[in-house]
Write a protein that holds these residues in place. Structure first.
Motif, PDB file in Angstrom:
ATOM      1  N   ALA A  64      35.941  35.080  27.896  1.00  0.00           N
ATOM      2  CA  ALA A  64      34.485  35.259  27.835  1.00  0.00           C
ATOM      3  C   ALA A  64      33.763  33.941  27.635  1.00  0.00           C
ATOM      4  N   GLY A  65      34.485  32.822  27.598  1.00  0.00           N
ATOM      5  CA  GLY A  65      33.847  31.524  27.406  1.00  0.00           C
ATOM      6  C   GLY A  65      33.431  31.311  25.960  1.00  0.00           C
ATOM      7  N   TYR A  66      32.604  30.277  25.766  1.00  0.00           N
ATOM      8  CA  TYR A  66      32.136  29.927  24.416  1.00  0.00           C
ATOM      9  C   TYR A  66      30.616  29.926  24.393  1.00  0.00           C
ATOM     10  N   PRO A  67      29.978  30.552  23.404  1.00  0.00           N
ATOM     11  CA  PRO A  67      30.551  31.177  22.203  1.00  0.00           C
ATOM     12  C   PRO A  67      31.185  32.536  22.440  1.00  0.00           C
ATOM     13  N   GLY A  68      30.984  33.134  23.595  1.00  0.00           N
ATOM     14  CA  GLY A  68      31.734  34.325  23.954  1.00  0.00           C
ATOM     15  C   GLY A  68      31.391  35.567  23.179  1.00  0.00           C
ATOM     16  N   VAL A  69      32.429  36.335  22.817  1.00  0.00           N
ATOM     17  CA  VAL A  69      32.246  37.617  22.149  1.00  0.00           C
ATOM     18  C   VAL A  69      31.949  37.386  20.667  1.00  0.00           C
ATOM     19  N   PRO A  70      30.875  37.948  20.117  1.00  0.00           N
ATOM     20  CA  PRO A  70      30.594  37.780  18.688  1.00  0.00           C
ATOM     21  C   PRO A  70      31.745  38.284  17.822  1.00  0.00           C
ATOM     22  N   SER A  71      31.988  37.577  16.718  1.00  0.00           N
ATOM     23  CA  SER A  71      33.112  37.929  15.850  1.00  0.00           C
ATOM     24  C   SER A  71      32.998  39.349  15.313  1.00  0.00           C
ATOM     25  N   LEU A  72      31.799  39.807  15.009  1.00  0.00           N
ATOM     26  CA  LEU A  72      31.639  41.163  14.488  1.00  0.00           C
ATOM     27  C   LEU A  72      31.972  42.228  15.524  1.00  0.00           C
ATOM     28  N   ASP A  73      31.984  41.846  16.798  1.00  0.00           N
ATOM     29  CA  ASP A  73      32.330  42.804  17.846  1.00  0.00           C
ATOM     30  C   ASP A  73      33.820  42.873  18.120  1.00  0.00           C
ATOM     31  N   ARG A 112      59.349  44.950  30.205  1.00  0.00           N
ATOM     32  CA  ARG A 112      59.265  46.408  30.115  1.00  0.00           C
ATOM     33  C   ARG A 112      59.253  47.079  31.490  1.00  0.00           C
ATOM     34  N   VAL A 113      60.078  46.582  32.395  1.00  0.00           N
ATOM     35  CA  VAL A 113      60.192  47.210  33.715  1.00  0.00           C
ATOM     36  C   VAL A 113      60.998  48.488  33.557  1.00  0.00           C
ATOM     37  N   ARG A 114      60.401  49.600  33.965  1.00  0.00           N
ATOM     38  CA  ARG A 114      61.058  50.896  33.762  1.00  0.00           C
ATOM     39  C   ARG A 114      60.502  51.913  34.748  1.00  0.00           C
ATOM     40  N   GLU A 115      61.177  53.050  34.839  1.00  0.00           N
ATOM     41  CA  GLU A 115      60.717  54.103  35.727  1.00  0.00           C
ATOM     42  C   GLU A 115      59.447  54.741  35.184  1.00  0.00           C
ATOM     43  N   CYS A 116      58.597  55.205  36.090  1.00  0.00           N
ATOM     44  CA  CYS A 116      57.340  55.859  35.712  1.00  0.00           C
ATOM     45  C   CYS A 116      57.370  57.312  36.190  1.00  0.00           C
ATOM     46  N   PRO A 117      57.129  58.269  35.299  1.00  0.00           N
ATOM     47  CA  PRO A 117      57.196  59.681  35.695  1.00  0.00           C
ATOM     48  C   PRO A 117      56.055  60.122  36.605  1.00  0.00           C
ATOM     49  N   LEU A 118      54.953  59.374  36.641  1.00  0.00           N
ATOM     50  CA  LEU A 118      53.823  59.732  37.506  1.00  0.00           C
ATOM     51  C   LEU A 118      53.793  58.900  38.779  1.00  0.00           C
ATOM     52  N   PHE A 119      54.167  57.615  38.670  1.00  0.00           N
ATOM     53  CA  PHE A 119      54.229  56.736  39.829  1.00  0.00           C
ATOM     54  C   PHE A 119      55.718  56.495  40.124  1.00  0.00           C
ATOM     55  N   ASP A 120      56.121  55.264  40.388  1.00  0.00           N
ATOM     56  CA  ASP A 120      57.541  54.964  40.605  1.00  0.00           C
ATOM     57  C   ASP A 120      58.077  54.012  39.547  1.00  0.00           C
ATOM     58  N   ILE A 121      57.348  52.902  39.333  1.00  0.00           N
ATOM     59  CA  ILE A 121      57.766  51.852  38.407  1.00  0.00           C
ATOM     60  C   ILE A 121      56.572  51.487  37.528  1.00  0.00           C
ATOM     61  N   LYS A 122      56.841  51.168  36.272  1.00  0.00           N
ATOM     62  CA  LYS A 122      55.797  50.618  35.413  1.00  0.00           C
ATOM     63  C   LYS A 122      56.339  49.387  34.698  1.00  0.00           C
ATOM     64  N   LEU A 123      55.424  48.460  34.372  1.00  0.00           N
ATOM     65  CA  LEU A 123      55.823  47.203  33.749  1.00  0.00           C
ATOM     66  C   LEU A 123      54.628  46.586  33.050  1.00  0.00           C
ATOM     67  N   SER A 124      54.897  45.550  32.253  1.00  0.00           N
ATOM     68  CA  SER A 124      53.848  44.754  31.612  1.00  0.00           C
ATOM     69  C   SER A 124      53.968  43.314  32.085  1.00  0.00           C
ATOM     70  N   LEU A 125      52.829  42.653  32.256  1.00  0.00           N
ATOM     71  CA  LEU A 125      52.847  41.246  32.640  1.00  0.00           C
ATOM     72  C   LEU A 125      51.855  40.467  31.780  1.00  0.00           C
ATOM     73  N   LEU A 126      52.067  39.163  31.718  1.00  0.00           N
ATOM     74  CA  LEU A 126      51.218  38.275  30.918  1.00  0.00           C
ATOM     75  C   LEU A 126      50.960  36.998  31.688  1.00  0.00           C
ATOM     76  N   ILE A 127      49.702  36.513  31.627  1.00  0.00           N
ATOM     77  CA  ILE A 127      49.396  35.167  32.103  1.00  0.00           C
ATOM     78  C   ILE A 127      48.547  34.454  31.059  1.00  0.00           C
ATOM     79  N   HIS A 128      48.565  33.123  31.123  1.00  0.00           N
ATOM     80  CA  HIS A 128      47.613  32.338  30.333  1.00  0.00           C
ATOM     81  C   HIS A 128      46.318  32.344  31.118  1.00  0.00           C
ATOM     82  N   ASN A 129      45.303  32.987  30.593  1.00  0.00           N
ATOM     83  CA  ASN A 129      44.097  33.263  31.364  1.00  0.00           C
ATOM     84  C   ASN A 129      43.230  32.056  31.664  1.00  0.00           C
ATOM     85  N   THR A 130      43.296  30.985  30.860  1.00  0.00           N
ATOM     86  CA  THR A 130      42.482  29.814  31.173  1.00  0.00           C
ATOM     87  C   THR A 130      43.276  28.726  31.903  1.00  0.00           C
TER      88      THR A 130
END
Length: 360
Positions: free
Chosen positions: A187-196, A321-339
């Protein structure tokens, strides 16, 4: 190269501009020659403007500290060939067009030109073949040596790398459910207020879900042979939920994927394809290209932002967390460094690929 390419940075005082400066310190190809910002900062010394707002974990590079900030106008960037833009979308569109008209190669982090059918929307680990549209962009807009290249929204970046790898190996993907947990630095700077954000999750980021659902389809699509414009992929549907979470850096995305191919690939087949996936930036030996595009973790509690966001300098996608998905076929989690991969790092690697391919 026998000598470095002189570059300028627009929006140099903002968080994306700061990331450009940090990543370009001692870069083997690019050298910063000019830094631009708004009228509030123009004419001032960089270190004075960012004394209280510098948010990188490294110090301001010595060669930048005493550099005078200039207005974001082409005449102040003479001697530069390439421009990295970290401008806010509220002002980026017209300014970037002015620089392209003036003959500069503009590599933008802003959203303004992303959906233009003659502007490449690039994730450098995914679709650098889309540079082929540049000559048609230049013809249409009369850019003699100028051009505009955009990188993707941070939440779209890791998504398309994984989908591209799977699509290449297993054929069409028909449905993707996307659920993001996005860091506050997005969200950049100052971005999201701390109270939020402290002790909270905000299940809404303005315009984000629409970007994820549309940008990925452009990046996974192709160039029309007759019009020379980009065509979005039409056989895939994406539904996105985007959330802001109290993490500084690192976007986590949970995916559920349905393949056209039946029976669908197994978990082990998916892991193997992701581990073996390579990209053009690697084959061109670009300095910012990661050793592995996709790092696959077998531990049941990975990826995690604090542990995995800085792999290969923040330029890789981490999957777990690559695994079978009961509604689709495969489910997984991914991560990137966003900046980094999700912002400034993508623009820099895109530019490295352009140099290696002789595009400018």
């Amino acid at each position: 190269m026998s000598q470095k390419v002189n570059v300028g940075i627009l929006g140099a005082t903002g968080t994306v501009g700061q990331r450009f400066i940090a990543l370009l310190e001692n870069h083997p190809i690019f050298e910063i020659k000019a830094i631009g910002a708004s009228s509030r900062s123009a004419g001032r010394i960089y270190s004075e403007c960012t004394e209280r707002t510098w948010k990188m974990t490294t110090e301001i590079p010595e060669n930048i500290k005493n550099m005078t900030i200039v207005p974001c106008e082409p005449e102040h960037f003479k001697g530069c060939r390439l421009i990295f833009s970290g401008l806010d979308a509220a002002v980026a569109g017209e300014i970037e067009t002015n620089f392209a008209n003036a003959g500069y190669a503009v590599f933008s982090n802003a959203k303004n030109h992303r959906m233009n059918p003659l502007v490449p929307l690039l994730v450098p680990l995914c679709n650098t073949e889309h540079f082929d549209v540049i000559k048609y962009q230049q013809e249409k807009y009369g850019y003699k040596t100028g051009m505009i290249v955009t990188n993707a929204n941070c939440a779209s970046t890791g998504l398309v790398v994984v989908l591209k790898a799977l699509q290449n190996a297993f054929g069409p993907i028909t449905k993707v459910m996307v659920h993001t947990l996005q860091a506050i630095s997005g969200a950049g700077y100052p971005g999201v207020p701390s109270l939020d954000i402290i002790d909270n999750v905000v299940p809404f980021i303005g315009g984000e879900e629409e970007k994820v659902e549309s940008e990925a389809l452009k990046m996974l699509g192709g160039i029309n042979a007759e019009t020379h414009e980009f065509e979005h992929l039409t056989n895939m549907k994406i539904s996105a939920h985007c959330n802001r979470v109290p993490v500084v850096d690192g976007h986590v995305t949970n995916l559920s994927i349905e393949f056209e191919k039946k029976p669908a690939p197994s978990v082990e087949e998916v892991k193997k394809v992701l581990r073996e996936y390579t990209c053009e930036a690697q084959s061109l030996k670009c300095p910012s290209a990661p050793k592995e595009c996709i790092i696959v973790k077998d531990a049941p509690d990975r990826p995690q932002p604090r542990l995995d966001r800085n792999r290969y300098g923040g330029m890789a996608v981490t999957v777990g967390r690559v695994r079978e998905c009961p509604l689709f076929d495969i489910k997984l989690s991914l991560l990137i460094h966003n900046t980094i991969l999700g912002a400034a790092g993508s623009s820099i690697l895109n530019a490295e690929v352009a140099v290696a391919k002789g595009i400018f």
